[in-house]
Design an enzyme around this catalytic site. Structure first.
Site, short mmCIF file in Angstrom:
data_model
loop_
_atom_site.label_atom_id
_atom_site.label_comp_id
_atom_site.label_asym_id
_atom_site.label_seq_id
_atom_site.Cartn_x
_atom_site.Cartn_y
_atom_site.Cartn_z
N LYS A 87 0.25 -0.89 -0.02
CA LYS A 87 0.21 0.06 0.02
C LYS A 87 0.84 1.24 0.30
CE LYS A 87 -4.31 0.54 0.21
NZ LYS A 87 -5.85 0.18 -0.01
N ASP A 106 -7.01 4.10 -4.61
CA ASP A 106 -7.52 4.22 -3.54
C ASP A 106 -8.50 5.67 -2.88
OD1 ASP A 106 -7.88 2.40 -0.81
OD2 ASP A 106 -6.38 4.42 -0.33
P1 NAD Z 1 -12.73 7.76 -2.01
O1 NAD Z 1 -11.60 8.69 -2.49
O2 NAD Z 1 -13.54 7.39 -3.99
O3 NAD Z 1 -13.84 8.30 -1.16
C1 NAD Z 1 -13.70 8.22 -0.18
C2 NAD Z 1 -15.13 8.68 0.84
O4 NAD Z 1 -14.73 8.83 2.18
C3 NAD Z 1 -15.71 10.15 -0.32
O5 NAD Z 1 -16.72 10.15 -0.32
C4 NAD Z 1 -15.42 10.90 1.25
O6 NAD Z 1 -16.20 12.36 1.08
C5 NAD Z 1 -15.35 10.45 2.01
N1 NAD Z 1 -14.78 10.68 3.27
C6 NAD Z 1 -13.60 11.02 3.42
N2 NAD Z 1 -13.37 11.36 4.84
C7 NAD Z 1 -14.23 11.33 5.37
C8 NAD Z 1 -14.88 11.66 6.66
N3 NAD Z 1 -13.83 11.82 7.83
N4 NAD Z 1 -15.96 11.55 7.69
C9 NAD Z 1 -17.05 11.09 6.72
N5 NAD Z 1 -16.63 10.35 5.49
C10 NAD Z 1 -15.55 10.99 4.60
O7 NAD Z 1 -12.06 6.48 -2.34
P2 NAD Z 1 -12.98 4.98 -2.64
O8 NAD Z 1 -11.92 4.69 -3.19
O9 NAD Z 1 -14.14 4.91 -2.56
O10 NAD Z 1 -12.15 3.95 -0.70
C11 NAD Z 1 -13.62 3.95 0.81
C12 NAD Z 1 -12.75 3.21 0.84
O11 NAD Z 1 -13.36 1.99 0.79
C13 NAD Z 1 -11.23 3.33 1.68
O12 NAD Z 1 -11.09 2.44 3.30
C14 NAD Z 1 -10.13 2.09 0.84
O13 NAD Z 1 -9.59 1.62 1.24
C15 NAD Z 1 -11.49 1.58 0.43
N6 NAD Z 1 -11.40 0.67 -0.92
C16 NAD Z 1 -11.08 0.83 -2.04
C17 NAD Z 1 -11.33 0.20 -2.66
C18 NAD Z 1 -11.57 0.35 -4.59
O14 NAD Z 1 -10.65 -0.05 -5.49
N7 NAD Z 1 -11.35 1.47 -4.50
C19 NAD Z 1 -11.20 -1.25 -2.81
C20 NAD Z 1 -10.57 -1.74 -1.86
C21 NAD Z 1 -10.87 -1.41 -0.33
#
Ligand code: NAD
Length: 442
Positions: free
Chosen positions: A128, A168
């Site tokens: 990561k 991510d």
């Molecule tokens: P993203 O950047 O597209 O979205 C993140 C979201 O979280 C946004 O809506 C943002 O406003 C919100 N956020 C940030 N800080 C916040 C807070 N303090 N309170 C409330 N909301 C908040 O990211 P993503 O890719 O959707 O990832 C979200 C989660 O999923 C993360 O934990 C990431 O590690 C996990 N994840 C993502 C993937 C992927 O393929 N993108 C895969 C596995 C896991």
């Protein structure tokens, strides 16, 4: 703040009112993840030498790199890449751009990638990375220069058969296109075409796969469907609340809406909204794409973070960041199922309360592994110069998620443990068997 903090470290914007920000107690994410590893290792009576090796990442890289901003000022950024384990294959895992990125968080997330890859039977290890800054606070040109400079600084520490980044929090397919292009320009003309697989989650025209953008959410939904089938839980007509409306959260709402589940409350870094009639997930996703957040969306009533967590629903999908469901939130949550789209959203203290209340948790390592699984499909297509249809990708993902869910649920039943410990234990047992065969060099 670390001793080496740069100017960029201090620039986390305060968007939310204080009452809507999760109180930053001391939270050691890496220690939390290690705690799950220890629990699972105890269930398995894991070989002590395997536990020792897996207790720390193989490599931890910190790079401070300068970037010229639009104003002409030179700013120093702090980038990380942690390579946890590569026994089963190349290091694999996302790149996070967020003001809160720390080495310990990246270590935790890297180790979780090792468990996810092993659980999903992928020929990958875990890694990561990320950069500590707010991508929303810079221009598109600056974002591109930050990404390219970091990729260049990583140099041979990434590669299609060595360490493969993906999107991510705060990064997306555009970020991956810049990373791939930078890497391709570093390897020389004759190798350019063969290094597309250095990152996954690329735009389709640049060598990405159909179905990757929604893959994490799609995998989460397949998992929810399996749980629902097993528990005679009719999804049609049920309600959901979603925290985080980025990639994972928005597609989860969108895909579950097609199955008749309506999203009644949503939240992101700018605040929380409530709509008892159910949000139009498609319109809200468009609003976020245009405005960068759910703020200003006309179809919902603003509520506080506390009200959001108190909102009754059938399913809660935390899809934002780690450390969101602590004791306070767990006590008020009123749902049947928590589907962890985010990594590490539930604290161990919160989890205990939830499990005591009879709320089922589909754990991150299982529930959001659709992302890395489809990343693997993209990497295979790059290696074979193939392009699969979205139906092929979805069908493979469905089969993989169903199998993983069944294995985890069966293990949890047979060992009388929870789903999280079961997912970790299954992953660990696969890694252990390879270590036992290969032993330690020299
Ligand atoms: P993203 O950047 O597209 O979205 C993140 C979201 O979280 C946004 O809506 C943002 O406003 C919100 N956020 C940030 N800080 C916040 C807070 N303090 N309170 C409330 N909301 C908040 O990211 P993503 O890719 O959707 O990832 C979200 C989660 O999923 C993360 O934990 C990431 O590690 C996990 N994840 C993502 C993937 C992927 O393929 N993108 C895969 C596995 C896991």
């Amino acid at each position: 703040m670390s001793k080496n903090a740069t100017k960029s470290d201090n620039e986390a914007p305060q968007v939310l009112a204080a009452k809507d920000v999760k109180k930053e107690k001391e939270y050691d994410f890496f220690k939390v993840v290690q705690g799950y590893l220890d629990k699972a290792a105890d269930v398995l009576a894991l070989e002590p030498f395997v536990r020792t090796i897996l207790s720390q990442p193989k490599n931890e890289l910190i790079i401070n790199f300068p970037v010229k901003m639009d104003s002409g000022e030179v700013r120093l950024f702090k980038g990380y890449r942690v390579q946890h384990n590569n026994l089963l294959g190349p290091f694999k895992g996302g790149m996070r751009y967020h003001p809160s990125v720390t080495l310990d968080d990246v270590k935790a997330l890297a180790s979780m990638m090792t468990w996810k890859s092993a659980l999903m039977r992928l020929p990958y290890g875990g890694g990561k990375g990320g950069i500590k800054f707010d991508p929303k606070a810079v221009s598109s040109g600056e974002l591109q220069r930050i990404t390219r400079r970091f990729t260049h600084a990583l140099g041979e520490n990434i590669g299609p058969d060595y360490d493969i980044p993906a999107p991510d929090v705060g990064t997306n397919s555009q970020t991956m296109a810049w990373m791939m292009d930078t890497y391709a320009n570093m390897v020389g003309s004759s190798a350019k075409q063969s290094v597309k697989g250095v990152v996954t989650g690329k735009p389709v025209a640049s060598g990405g796969t159909l179905g990757r953008t929604k893959a994490t959410a799609q995998g989460l939904v397949y998992c929810v469907i399996e749980w629902a089938k097993e528990n005679n839980f009719e999804l049609e007509g049920k309600t959901m609340t979603v925290q985080g409306f980025g990639n994972v959260g928005s597609y989860t709402a969108l895909i579950l809406a097609k199955l008749g589940v309506s999203t009644v409350a949503v939240g992101d870094h700018t605040g929380y909204l409530y709509n008892p009639e159910g949000f139009n997930a498609h319109k809200l996703q468009e609003h976020v794409a245009k405005n960068g957040s759910i703020q200003g969306y006309p179809g919902g009533k603003p509520i506080t973070r506390e009200e959001f967590f108190k909102t009754k629903s059938d399913i809660f999908a935390p899809c934002a960041l780690e450390n969101q469901i602590g004791e306070e939130e767990a006590r008020v949550l009123d749902c049947k199922l928590i589907a962890e789209g985010a990594n590490g959203p539930t604290t161990p203290e919160g989890e205990k309360i939830l499990l005591d209340k009879g709320i089922v948790i589909l754990p991150d390592v299982l529930a959001n592994s659709g992302g890395v699984t489809v990343s693997y499909y993209e990497w295979v297509q790059n290696k074979r110069s193939e392009s699969w249809t979205e139906e092929e990708v979805d069908a493979k993902l469905e089969k993989a998620m169903k199998r993983a869910y069944k294995e985890v649920a069966d293990f949890a039943r047979s060992k009388k443990t929870d789903l999280r410990v079961a997912a970790y234990a299954l992953a660990l047992s696969r890694i252990e068997s390879v270590y036992k065969e290969r032993e330690i060099f020299p």
